[in-house]
Design a protein around this motif. Structure first.
Motif, PDB file in Angstrom:
ATOM      1  N   THR A 130       0.532  -0.921   0.213  1.00 48.08           N
ATOM      2  CA  THR A 130       0.481   0.124   0.160  1.00 48.08           C
ATOM      3  C   THR A 130       1.081   1.600   0.009  1.00 48.08           C
ATOM      4  O   THR A 130       0.719   2.312  -0.538  1.00 48.08           O
ATOM      5  CB  THR A 130      -1.026  -0.127   0.755  1.00 48.08           C
ATOM      6  OG1 THR A 130      -1.819  -1.372   0.968  1.00 48.08           O
ATOM      7  CG2 THR A 130      -2.294   0.887   1.136  1.00 48.08           C
ATOM      8  N   TYR A 156     -12.644   4.939  -7.468  1.00 48.91           N
ATOM      9  CA  TYR A 156     -11.828   3.649  -7.739  1.00 48.91           C
ATOM     10  C   TYR A 156     -13.181   2.923  -8.421  1.00 48.91           C
ATOM     11  O   TYR A 156     -13.349   1.754  -7.826  1.00 48.91           O
ATOM     12  CB  TYR A 156     -11.609   3.143  -6.626  1.00 48.91           C
ATOM     13  CG  TYR A 156     -10.777   2.596  -6.541  1.00 48.91           C
ATOM     14  CD1 TYR A 156     -10.241   2.335  -7.816  1.00 48.91           C
ATOM     15  CD2 TYR A 156      -9.392   2.351  -5.225  1.00 48.91           C
ATOM     16  CE1 TYR A 156      -8.753   0.760  -7.685  1.00 48.91           C
ATOM     17  CE2 TYR A 156      -8.227   1.561  -5.739  1.00 48.91           C
ATOM     18  CZ  TYR A 156      -8.167   0.825  -6.875  1.00 48.91           C
ATOM     19  OH  TYR A 156      -7.378  -0.300  -6.974  1.00 48.91           O
ATOM     20  N   GLN A 190       2.054   1.247  -3.388  1.00 51.53           N
ATOM     21  CA  GLN A 190       1.161   1.844  -4.464  1.00 51.53           C
ATOM     22  C   GLN A 190       0.304   2.975  -4.449  1.00 51.53           C
ATOM     23  O   GLN A 190      -0.101   3.834  -6.279  1.00 51.53           O
ATOM     24  CB  GLN A 190      -0.119   0.893  -4.043  1.00 51.53           C
ATOM     25  CG  GLN A 190      -1.511   1.075  -5.131  1.00 51.53           C
ATOM     26  CD  GLN A 190      -0.972   0.873  -6.307  1.00 51.53           C
ATOM     27  OE1 GLN A 190      -0.254   0.391  -7.249  1.00 51.53           O
ATOM     28  NE2 GLN A 190      -2.148   1.768  -7.667  1.00 51.53           N
TER      29      GLN A 190
END
Ligand code: FAD
Ligand code: UDP
Length: 368
Positions: A157, A348, A160
Motif C-alpha cells: 500500500t 475508484y 502503490q
C-alpha cells in the motif's frame, strides 16, 4: 437534445465511460462527436499486439469481472468472451502464497493444517477488532491482524499510493476479501471473462455506428470554445475541466515496464504475482494467462507507482474527497455538461461500474 445539423453531443474520452455513453445515445438516434486526446480509443483498457506479436495491455492488466448481468449482456453486443478467472500470488520472504489470504495461505505460511473452521478461529485469534472501520489499516487489522497486515498489505500500500494505509479510506483495502476456504480466485463475480479479440476490438465494435464520429488526437481543451454541440459528456479529470481552480486533485500514476521474453513459454505460475515487500514495482503480470494466447515467447509488465504522469487512480483519502466535493458542486450545477467515469467522478471504479454509471447517465440525458 434533438435533431439538428450540429452534433447533439460531444463526448470527451473514448474509454469505457465515453464509449458507452456515445453508443447508448447513438442507438437512440443522437448524433455524437467523440474525441480523445490520445491516439487510440479504449482509454486505459487499450490493448495491442506488441512487436513480438503478443497481445498486451498498454496501461496495465485489465480483467473483466461483474455481477451485473445487464452490463455483461450489454457489452456482449460488441464482443464474444473467453472465460478467465484471475489468480494472484503474493511473494513474502521469497516464497509465493495464494492472495487474497485464504486457508491455504495460512497453512503454507505458518506450517499449519487448518480446515475452514480452524482458519476462522485463527483469524479470530489474530485479528485486532476495531469499533469503527474508517481507514484501510482498520480494514486489514480488523480482519487478519498485524502479522499478515505487515507481510501482505503495509508495504504494498505504501508503494502503490505513497501513503500509509491509515491515510486511505477503508474502501481501498476492502477491495480485497479474506477467506477461510481454499478459493484462490482474485474475484468471485458471476461473470469473469476477457473479450475474445481484446478490448480495442470490442471498443471498435461499440463505436462502429453511423451516428458516431470518432476523432483521436483531439484535446477537448483546444476545442471547448469552438465546438458546436449542445451537450458535453466529459470523462477526463474533473479538476482539469475547471483549470484546477481549487488546486490539483491528486491522481496516482504508474510507469509500465513492458518486457518480452523470447523462448520463455511461461514466466510465472499465475496471471499476476504481487511483490508487497521487494522491488520498486508492485506486481508483474504475464498477459498470456489472461488472453489464452499461444506463443513461443511471453510478454510481461511491471507496474511502478508514481505521483507524476497520466492519471490512473483517484486517491481515496478524506482530504482528497473534500477537495473533490468542491469540484463536484461545480459539476452538478452545469446544465449542459455531464461528468461520468473514473476520472470525472473521482471514484475508484472498476470497468463494469464505469459502464453502469455511463448507461445511467445516457438514460438520464435521453429522458430530458
Ligand atoms: P479512462 O479509461 O481513463 O478514459 C478516459 C479517456 O479520456 C482517456 O482515454 C483520456 O485520454 C481521455 N481524456 C481525458 N482528458 C481529455 C481531454 N481533455 N480531451 C480529450 N480526451 C481526454 N478495472 C477492472 O474492472 N478490472 C481490472 O482488472 C482493472 N485493472 C486496472 C489496472 C490498472 C493499472 C488501472 C490504471 C486501472 C484498472 N482498472 C480495472 C480500472 C479501469 O481502467 C477503469 O475503470 C476504466 O478504464 C475507466 O474508464 P473511463 O472511461 O472512466 O476512464
Ligand atoms: N493490496 C495490498 N497488497 C496486495 C494487493 C493489494 O496491500 O498484495 C491493497 C493495496 O492497497 C491496493 C488495494 O489493496 O491498492 C487494492 O488492490 P487491487 O488489486 O484491487 O488494486 P488494483 O488492481 O485496482 O490496482
Amino acid at each position: 437534445m434533438g435533431n439538428s445539423p450540429v452534433n447533439d453531443c460531444l463526448v470527451v474520452g473514448a474509454g469505457f465511460a465515453g464509449a458507452s455513453v456515445a453508443r447508448a445515445l447513438a442507438d437512440a438516434g443522437r448524433q455524437i462527436r467523440l474525441v480523445d486526446k490520445r491516439t487510440h480509443i479504449a482509454g486505459n483498457a487499450y490493448d495491442e499486439y506488441d512487436a513480438h506479436g503478443v497481445l498486451v495491455h498498454r496501461y496495465g492488466p485489465h480483467i473483466f469481472h461483474t455481477n451485473g448481468e445487464r452490463i455483461f449482456q450489454w457489452l456482449s453486443r460488441f464482443t464474444g468472451w473467453r472465460p478467465y478467472e484471475h489468480r494472484v500470488l503474493g511473494v513474502v520472504d521469497g516464497k509465493s502464497y495464494p492472495f487474497p489470504i485464504n486457508r491455504d495461505t495460512l497453512n503454507q505460511l505458518y506450517g499449519l493444517d487448518l480446515d475452514e473452521a480452524g482458519a476462522q478461529s485463527f483469524f479470530e485469534q489474530v485479528r485486532e477488532p476495531r469499533d469503527q472501520i474508517r481507514t484501510s489499516e482498520d480494514v486489514v487489522l480488523n480482519s487478519v491482524g498485524r502479522d499478515l497486515y505487515e507481510k501482505f498489505f503495509l508495504n504494498y500500500t505504501r508503494k502503490q499510493w505513497g501513503l500509509e494505509p491509515s491515510a486511505l479510506k477503508a474502501g481501498v483495502a476492502a477491495r480485497i476479501p479474506t477467506r477461510t476456504n481454499s478459493d484462490d480466485r482474485y474475484f468471485t463475480d458471476t461473470f469473469q471473462a476477457m473479450p475474445s479479440h481484446g478490448y480495442a476490438r470490442m471498443f471498435e465494435n461499440m463505436l462502429d455506428h453511423p451516428n458516431i464520429s470518432v476523432e483521436t488526437g483531439v484535446d477537448f481543451l483546444d476545442i471547448r470554445n469552438s465546438h458546436r454541440c449542445r451537450h458535453v459528456v466529459y470523462t477526463g479529470p474533473v479538476d482539469a475541466f475547471y483549470d484546477h481552480r481549487f488546486g490539483h486533485l491528486p491522481y496516482r500514476s504508474l510507469r509500465f515496464e513492458h518486457e518480452h521474453l523470447p523462448e520463455v513459454a511461461r514466466f510465472q505460475q499465475v496471471g499476476t504475482v504481487n511483490y508487497p515487500n521487494d522491488h520498486a514495482y508492485t506486481r508483474i503480470t504475464e498477459f498470456k494467462h489472461l488472453t489464452g494466447q499461444e506463443h513461443p515467447g511471453t510478454s510481461i509488465v511491471r507496474e511502478y507507482p508514481r505521483a507524476e504522469g497520466d492519471p490512473y487512480y483517484p486517491i481515496p483519502s478524506d482530504a482528497n474527497e473534500a477537495l473533490y466535493k468542491r469540484y463536484e458542486a461545480l459539476a452538478l450545477s452545469e446544465p449542459d455538461v455531464t461528468f461520468v467515469g473514473r476520472l470525472a467522478q473521482y471514484r475508484y471504479y472498476n470497468m463494469d461500474q464505469v459502464v453502469g454509471a455511463a448507461l445511467t447517465a445516457a438514460k438520464r440525458l435521453l429522458e430530458r
